[in-house]
Design a protein around this motif. Structure first.
Motif, PDB file in Angstrom:
ATOM      1  N   LYS A  66     -43.636   3.184  14.069  1.00 53.97           N
ATOM      2  CA  LYS A  66     -44.842   3.555  13.445  1.00 53.97           C
ATOM      3  C   LYS A  66     -44.560   4.957  12.726  1.00 53.97           C
ATOM      4  CE  LYS A  66     -47.627   1.643  17.222  1.00 53.97           C
ATOM      5  NZ  LYS A  66     -48.498   1.888  18.147  1.00 53.97           N
ATOM      6  N   LYS A  67     -45.543   4.998  11.612  1.00 51.00           N
ATOM      7  CA  LYS A  67     -45.369   6.137  10.965  1.00 51.00           C
ATOM      8  C   LYS A  67     -45.721   7.226  11.679  1.00 51.00           C
ATOM      9  CE  LYS A  67     -46.021   4.437   6.187  1.00 51.00           C
ATOM     10  NZ  LYS A  67     -46.885   4.453   5.032  1.00 51.00           N
ATOM     11  N   ALA A  68     -45.213   8.565  11.377  1.00 50.22           N
ATOM     12  CA  ALA A  68     -45.711   9.676  12.104  1.00 50.22           C
ATOM     13  C   ALA A  68     -45.702  11.048  11.451  1.00 50.22           C
ATOM     14  CB  ALA A  68     -44.388  10.136  13.112  1.00 50.22           C
ATOM     15  N   LYS A  69     -45.932  12.153  11.961  1.00 44.67           N
ATOM     16  CA  LYS A  69     -46.212  13.492  10.991  1.00 44.67           C
ATOM     17  C   LYS A  69     -44.816  14.521  11.592  1.00 44.67           C
ATOM     18  CE  LYS A  69     -51.199  13.341  10.842  1.00 44.67           C
ATOM     19  NZ  LYS A  69     -52.509  13.884  11.484  1.00 44.67           N
ATOM     20  N   SER A  70     -44.793  15.213  10.630  1.00 45.98           N
ATOM     21  CA  SER A  70     -43.848  16.307  10.694  1.00 45.98           C
ATOM     22  C   SER A  70     -43.977  16.918  12.262  1.00 45.98           C
ATOM     23  CB  SER A  70     -43.548  17.441   9.741  1.00 45.98           C
ATOM     24  OG  SER A  70     -42.961  16.795   8.523  1.00 45.98           O
ATOM     25  N   SER A  71     -45.277  17.248  12.501  1.00 46.70           N
ATOM     26  CA  SER A  71     -45.648  17.828  13.777  1.00 46.70           C
ATOM     27  C   SER A  71     -45.652  17.163  15.158  1.00 46.70           C
ATOM     28  CB  SER A  71     -47.033  18.674  13.771  1.00 46.70           C
ATOM     29  OG  SER A  71     -48.138  17.710  13.370  1.00 46.70           O
TER      30      SER A  71
ATOM     31  N   SER B 246     -32.291  19.908   4.095  1.00 50.68           N
ATOM     32  CA  SER B 246     -33.213  20.816   4.566  1.00 50.68           C
ATOM     33  C   SER B 246     -34.510  20.412   5.038  1.00 50.68           C
ATOM     34  CB  SER B 246     -33.817  21.653   3.147  1.00 50.68           C
ATOM     35  OG  SER B 246     -34.498  20.840   2.439  1.00 50.68           O
ATOM     36  N   ARG B 247     -35.188  21.360   5.728  1.00 45.75           N
ATOM     37  CA  ARG B 247     -36.378  20.957   6.616  1.00 45.75           C
ATOM     38  C   ARG B 247     -37.483  20.194   5.653  1.00 45.75           C
ATOM     39  NH1 ARG B 247     -38.621  22.243  11.656  1.00 45.75           N
ATOM     40  NH2 ARG B 247     -36.763  23.683  11.692  1.00 45.75           N
ATOM     41  N   VAL B 248     -37.518  21.092   4.240  1.00 44.29           N
ATOM     42  CA  VAL B 248     -38.542  20.538   3.475  1.00 44.29           C
ATOM     43  C   VAL B 248     -37.995  19.174   3.018  1.00 44.29           C
ATOM     44  CG1 VAL B 248     -39.515  21.028   1.072  1.00 44.29           C
ATOM     45  CG2 VAL B 248     -38.996  22.915   2.549  1.00 44.29           C
ATOM     46  N   ARG B 249     -36.770  18.699   2.710  1.00 45.58           N
ATOM     47  CA  ARG B 249     -36.567  17.383   2.200  1.00 45.58           C
ATOM     48  C   ARG B 249     -36.752  16.493   3.317  1.00 45.58           C
ATOM     49  NH1 ARG B 249     -33.296  15.679  -1.917  1.00 45.58           N
ATOM     50  NH2 ARG B 249     -32.542  17.939  -2.023  1.00 45.58           N
ATOM     51  N   LEU B 250     -36.649  16.919   4.621  1.00 45.22           N
ATOM     52  CA  LEU B 250     -36.970  15.650   5.657  1.00 45.22           C
ATOM     53  C   LEU B 250     -38.494  15.731   5.963  1.00 45.22           C
ATOM     54  CD1 LEU B 250     -34.089  17.167   8.037  1.00 45.22           C
ATOM     55  CD2 LEU B 250     -34.166  14.901   7.044  1.00 45.22           C
ATOM     56  N   GLN B 251     -39.295  16.621   5.699  1.00 46.46           N
ATOM     57  CA  GLN B 251     -40.692  16.570   5.822  1.00 46.46           C
ATOM     58  C   GLN B 251     -41.059  15.837   4.553  1.00 46.46           C
ATOM     59  OE1 GLN B 251     -41.720  20.858   5.644  1.00 46.46           O
ATOM     60  NE2 GLN B 251     -41.678  21.066   7.891  1.00 46.46           N
ATOM     61  N   ARG B 252     -40.715  15.770   3.485  1.00 43.11           N
ATOM     62  CA  ARG B 252     -41.039  14.897   2.492  1.00 43.11           C
ATOM     63  C   ARG B 252     -40.952  13.711   2.901  1.00 43.11           C
ATOM     64  NH1 ARG B 252     -38.902  18.390  -2.775  1.00 43.11           N
ATOM     65  NH2 ARG B 252     -40.305  20.108  -2.749  1.00 43.11           N
ATOM     66  N   ALA B 253     -39.567  13.281   3.434  1.00 41.83           N
ATOM     67  CA  ALA B 253     -39.288  11.976   3.739  1.00 41.83           C
ATOM     68  C   ALA B 253     -40.222  11.367   5.073  1.00 41.83           C
ATOM     69  CB  ALA B 253     -37.832  12.042   4.368  1.00 41.83           C
ATOM     70  N   ILE B 254     -40.622  12.347   5.964  1.00 42.36           N
ATOM     71  CA  ILE B 254     -41.790  11.737   6.899  1.00 42.36           C
ATOM     72  C   ILE B 254     -42.783  11.570   6.274  1.00 42.36           C
ATOM     73  CG2 ILE B 254     -43.021  12.634   8.876  1.00 42.36           C
ATOM     74  CD1 ILE B 254     -40.563  14.385   9.441  1.00 42.36           C
ATOM     75  N   ALA B 255     -43.281  12.401   5.317  1.00 39.41           N
ATOM     76  CA  ALA B 255     -44.557  12.001   4.366  1.00 39.41           C
ATOM     77  C   ALA B 255     -44.695  10.819   3.928  1.00 39.41           C
ATOM     78  CB  ALA B 255     -44.745  13.477   3.647  1.00 39.41           C
ATOM     79  N   LYS B 256     -43.371  10.628   3.288  1.00 39.09           N
ATOM     80  CA  LYS B 256     -43.503   9.146   2.500  1.00 39.09           C
ATOM     81  C   LYS B 256     -43.274   8.038   3.220  1.00 39.09           C
ATOM     82  CE  LYS B 256     -40.394   8.840  -0.661  1.00 39.09           C
ATOM     83  NZ  LYS B 256     -38.850   9.120  -1.359  1.00 39.09           N
ATOM     84  N   GLY B 257     -43.252   8.147   4.802  1.00 40.97           N
ATOM     85  CA  GLY B 257     -43.289   7.143   5.607  1.00 40.97           C
ATOM     86  C   GLY B 257     -41.809   6.662   5.714  1.00 40.97           C
ATOM     87  N   ASP B 258     -40.740   7.298   5.179  1.00 43.05           N
ATOM     88  CA  ASP B 258     -39.236   6.874   5.482  1.00 43.05           C
ATOM     89  C   ASP B 258     -38.737   7.096   6.749  1.00 43.05           C
ATOM     90  OD1 ASP B 258     -39.509   5.972   2.755  1.00 43.05           O
ATOM     91  OD2 ASP B 258     -38.472   7.891   2.106  1.00 43.05           O
ATOM     92  N   VAL B 259     -39.641   7.823   7.581  1.00 38.58           N
ATOM     93  CA  VAL B 259     -39.040   8.040   8.927  1.00 38.58           C
ATOM     94  C   VAL B 259     -40.277   7.457  10.022  1.00 38.58           C
ATOM     95  CG1 VAL B 259     -38.597   9.725  10.825  1.00 38.58           C
ATOM     96  CG2 VAL B 259     -37.967  10.347   8.554  1.00 38.58           C
ATOM     97  N   LEU B 260     -39.711   6.545  11.049  1.00 39.97           N
ATOM     98  CA  LEU B 260     -40.772   5.777  11.873  1.00 39.97           C
ATOM     99  C   LEU B 260     -40.197   6.275  13.155  1.00 39.97           C
ATOM    100  CD1 LEU B 260     -40.432   2.286  10.216  1.00 39.97           C
ATOM    101  CD2 LEU B 260     -42.055   3.919   9.950  1.00 39.97           C
ATOM    102  N   VAL B 261     -41.290   6.386  14.033  1.00 46.95           N
ATOM    103  CA  VAL B 261     -41.192   6.569  15.629  1.00 46.95           C
ATOM    104  C   VAL B 261     -41.715   5.590  16.469  1.00 46.95           C
ATOM    105  CG1 VAL B 261     -41.571   8.134  17.640  1.00 46.95           C
ATOM    106  CG2 VAL B 261     -41.345   9.177  15.219  1.00 46.95           C
TER     107      VAL B 261
END
Length: 330
Positions: free
Chosen positions: A56-61, A38-53
């Motif tokens: 570097k860490k990034a925001k959902s937006s 779900s989008r919520v689950r992925l947004q949580r992963a982004i907030a935790k720093g599990d997604v890098l761009v």
């Protein structure tokens, strides 16, 4: 760019942003590549720093650019059943066979896409050790449901025996339900029976509609009684004899008195002080449909004793009704 097949959801992935994905939000980008989450689950992963761009860490937006590298660390896959959450419950009744709960507004009953957490089933899984399994792993104990925006009494089975007995009563239409709603404008009649079939809306998938002689149509009967009229609104009690999706909302809209703040059928999703009095007060009085499952009558699934359970009137609908009392009419 050819998108590689989605791997198992617990494996990390590196994805290069394609030209056609230019300016896409990071969370939307991940939803398109990880459809099992779900989008919520992925947004949580982004907030935790599990997604890098680009490392570097990034925001959902964050808006992405072609050629950027998005690395997504392992994401916990959704479980079959609800994850227990310590969410308070307002119990109306409980014994060893069943539970009755006053469901608050804005709570989803069971997990679904976009609503994996904060559900009634998540709260039930935390507070009760044993629930019926008839509804399947994602709906333990759930005998019937209420819309997310509808508050009020809902029955939950602890055992399969109780679930089957309650379910049969719903199927046989021996369960008596009474809803209270704030509608506007007020009905001309003090009481009436609305006997109109309900089916799929002809062009809006999320809505239902009065449909005569259509393949999706099913008989639908609702009885309503006006409890009080006040300054262009009315408090009504509605007893549905059938249980069609959106039945009360569709029927009241059909007679020209839609439920207040009903986004789908009234055209207005919320009411503020300014909406009532045009005084500049933007305080939100209600931001969900003014519909509450007030009472339910049924036979106890084991003893057979006739029961009538009632849920207290919700605070947000009370707030709106009190504001309507002081409304200044032209």
């Amino acid at each position: 760019m050819e998108i590689e097949p989605e791997r198992e959801p617990n494996l990390a992935r590196t994805i290069v942003v394609a030209p056609e994905e230019d300016q896409q939000r990071l969370d939307s980008f991940l939803v398109s590549h990880f459809s099992k989450h779900s989008r919520v689950r992925l947004q949580r992963a982004i907030a935790k720093g599990d997604v890098l761009v680009d490392g570097k860490k990034a925001k959902s937006s964050t808006k992405l650019k072609p050629g950027q590298s998005v690395v997504c660390e392992p994401i916990e896959a959704p479980t079959e059943g609800p994850i227990p959450e310590d969410i308070p419950l307002d119990l109306i009744f409980e014994d060893e066979h069943m539970i009755a709960i006053n469901k608050p507004p804005l709570m989803v009953v069971h997990p679904a896409k976009g609503h994996w957490s904060g559900t009634l089933t998540a709260a039930l899984a935390f507070h009760f050790k044993s629930l019926s399994s008839i509804g399947g792993p994602t709906r333990p104990g759930i005998v019937h449901r209420l819309d997310r925006d509808t508050s009020g009494v809902i029955l939950v089975a602890k055992t399969d025996q109780a679930h089957a007995a309650l379910g049969k009563q719903f199927q046989d239409r021996t369960v008596e339900k009474e809803y209270h709603a704030i509608v506007t404008p007020a009905p001309d009649r003090d009481r009436d029976v609305i006997d109109k079939p309900i089916g799929n809306h002809p062009y809006q998938r999320e809505k239902k509609a009065i449909r005569e002689n259509h393949s999706s149509s099913r008989a639908a009967v609702s009885m309503y009684e006006v409890l009080e009229r006040l300054n262009g609104f009315a408090l009504v009690a509605v007893k549905p004899k059938t249980g069609r999706t959106h039945q009360i909302r569709v029927h009241m809209a059909h007679v020209g008195c839609p439920v207040a703040c009903d986004r789908l059928y009234s055209g207005r999703a919320r009411l503020t002080g300014n909406d009532l009095n045009r005084d500049g007060d933007e305080t939100v009085l209600l931001d969900r449909q003014a519909l509450h499952a007030r009472k339910i009558g049924f036979d106890h699934p084991v003893s057979g004793e006739r029961m009538l359970l009632e849920s207290k009137f919700p605070a947000d609908m009370t707030r709106l009704w009190e504001a309507i009392k002081t409304r200044k009419m032209d």
